[in-house]
Write an enzyme that holds these catalytic residues in place. Sequence first.
Site, PDB file in Angstrom:
ATOM      1  N   LEU A  65      -0.045   5.665   0.622  1.00 36.23           N
ATOM      2  CA  LEU A  65       0.679   6.639   1.558  1.00 36.23           C
ATOM      3  C   LEU A  65       1.590   7.692   0.916  1.00 36.23           C
ATOM      4  O   LEU A  65       2.297   8.404   1.766  1.00 36.23           O
ATOM      5  CB  LEU A  65       1.232   5.803   2.559  1.00 36.23           C
ATOM      6  CG  LEU A  65       0.579   4.818   3.431  1.00 36.23           C
ATOM      7  CD1 LEU A  65       1.460   3.801   4.257  1.00 36.23           C
ATOM      8  CD2 LEU A  65      -0.353   5.738   4.411  1.00 36.23           C
ATOM      9  N   PRO A  69       0.569  -1.289   0.203  1.00 36.30           N
ATOM     10  CA  PRO A  69      -0.195  -0.146   0.087  1.00 36.30           C
ATOM     11  C   PRO A  69       0.745   1.353  -0.001  1.00 36.30           C
ATOM     12  O   PRO A  69       0.504   2.229   0.381  1.00 36.30           O
ATOM     13  CB  PRO A  69      -0.848  -0.086   1.363  1.00 36.30           C
ATOM     14  CG  PRO A  69      -0.058  -0.923   2.238  1.00 36.30           C
ATOM     15  CD  PRO A  69       0.703  -1.894   1.222  1.00 36.30           C
ATOM     16  N   GLU A  70       2.090   1.121  -0.346  1.00 39.09           N
ATOM     17  CA  GLU A  70       2.824   2.305  -0.285  1.00 39.09           C
ATOM     18  C   GLU A  70       2.252   3.617  -1.052  1.00 39.09           C
ATOM     19  O   GLU A  70       2.107   4.737  -0.733  1.00 39.09           O
ATOM     20  CB  GLU A  70       4.325   1.960  -0.844  1.00 39.09           C
ATOM     21  CG  GLU A  70       5.161   1.467   0.005  1.00 39.09           C
ATOM     22  CD  GLU A  70       5.114  -0.117  -0.107  1.00 39.09           C
ATOM     23  OE1 GLU A  70       4.218  -0.691  -0.570  1.00 39.09           O
ATOM     24  OE2 GLU A  70       6.150  -0.867   0.333  1.00 39.09           O
ATOM     25  N   VAL A  71       2.035   3.314  -2.303  1.00 39.16           N
ATOM     26  CA  VAL A  71       1.445   4.511  -3.136  1.00 39.16           C
ATOM     27  C   VAL A  71       0.238   5.098  -2.420  1.00 39.16           C
ATOM     28  O   VAL A  71      -0.153   6.249  -2.698  1.00 39.16           O
ATOM     29  CB  VAL A  71       1.238   4.077  -4.504  1.00 39.16           C
ATOM     30  CG1 VAL A  71       2.311   3.894  -5.480  1.00 39.16           C
ATOM     31  CG2 VAL A  71      -0.054   2.865  -4.600  1.00 39.16           C
ATOM     32  N   LEU A  92       3.960   6.850  -0.784  1.00 37.24           N
ATOM     33  CA  LEU A  92       5.628   6.365  -0.776  1.00 37.24           C
ATOM     34  C   LEU A  92       5.861   5.763  -1.971  1.00 37.24           C
ATOM     35  O   LEU A  92       4.612   5.409  -2.973  1.00 37.24           O
ATOM     36  CB  LEU A  92       5.593   5.506   0.328  1.00 37.24           C
ATOM     37  CG  LEU A  92       5.114   6.279   1.655  1.00 37.24           C
ATOM     38  CD1 LEU A  92       5.275   5.150   2.857  1.00 37.24           C
ATOM     39  CD2 LEU A  92       6.252   7.400   1.942  1.00 37.24           C
TER      40      LEU A  92
END
Lengths: 257, 245
Positions: A140, A136-138, A142
């Site tokens: 957040l 789920p980085e994108v 990131l």
Amino acid sequence: MTKTNDPILLSVDGPIATLTINRPDARNAMSIEILDAFHAAIDDLQSSDAHALVITGAGRAFCAGMDLKAVLVELSGDPSIGKQLLESLAELTLKLRSLPIVTVASINGAAIGGGCGLACVCDVAVTHADAKLGFPEVDLGLCPAVIAPWVVKKLGPGVARNAMLMGGVMSGSEAHAIGLVDALANAREELPELTKQIAERLATGGAKALAATKNLLNTIDGSLDPTLVRKGAELSASVLATPEAQAALSARMNPSK
Amino acid sequence: MIECSIENKIASIALNRPDKRNAMSPEMLDELQSAIDQLPDDLRAITLTGNGKTFCAGFDLKRCAADPTGETMRSLLSGLSGIVSTLRSKPFPVILGVHGAAVAGGCALLGGADIVLADRNAKLGYPVVKIGVSPAVSAPFMLASITPGAARNRLIDTELINATRAHKIGLVHQLVDSPEHVRSKAQQIAEQLASKPTTGVRATKVWLNEIGAPMTNHAAEGLHASLALAGNDEECTRLAELWGN
């Protein structure tokens, strides 16, 4: 031997070593302390007689990824921690990949972001149907640049592209369907037995034959070249430092604001 | 032949030659290339879909058959290769929705997309060696998308596969239950991606391109291999047979 409150627990049972990420109250999120102890544990294993290494998490989660409290500058007060963590994670993935012992990620619960990336570095990944995995980085703000080369090697480039750009998380069953994990237990309670079966099967192989095979696969797929992973740490750190990423992280940590 | 509109930083591009099942003519590919070239840099996502009953049937073979010099074929191959490379190089996600069929050149467009969805019964594949055309132009992009074994199989075997099978080999990422819902689902995914913080999404796409570069760097060689065959005897004979003249 490690003590029960150490950040990383390492135990050896015959030919099988087990490494447990031990920060259950923070869903085993990777802090500097966790990463330092993880590095030390892998260094210790270099000279071990173990044929297989199982990596798992204490408590409900496998590993929730980077310690978000540490990388949110308004909480930590130190803008350099994010880069330190990412560089340490990058080196850890390289060290773990080249360890001449086959590795099994036993994903007992959430494996998120960098935590899911660690699972991709392992030679085998197993989980149960209800575990939560993903990148789920994108979501957040990131960029999962350190782990991207490993995710691409595990899933193939197109499926990895879809998973990392779409963000979010998936169930253990969905992860099994796309090849993120290699074996699936029906329920959480059945995972230890499945892990044991797989680790024992691996451990029956000749240790030299396993190490030579692993080394050949690493050579062919470019795992021994640290360039991309190290560059990934720089890129990931530069995105993390942007006001946009810091604001998205702050909103996630303080949903009421 | 190409429809392009931009709303809320999402570009929606549609192949619009429905009476020819969106078959690619040199003019249509020129239009598509120039539509993509003119997109502003601050977009957040592109959707690429087809109007009418099918996404894209590939090259307009009637046009190719009418030109034994191979010039039409060469123009189509170069145009297609340029479009796929340009789509791939955009710093925002490209969502491609297949309904009905994505055959040959139509299937090659998938190489420029980050997220591919298709209706469950859509047919995909490269039957082009049947007519003496090499799909080498697509090879670098297929190798940068699915596993090498699956890419080899798809490029050499002329069989069309359905989207369910394409999903299993990773050529399609999401299945849609009916062809009518493909465009709205593509739009929904574009909106979802556009709502995420931009810097991270862009950095991630550009980084994935860099990781995949060892494959896509062969794009020029792939095109060259396909071009080298255009207009040869085998191809001309097979194209002529296909059109019964």
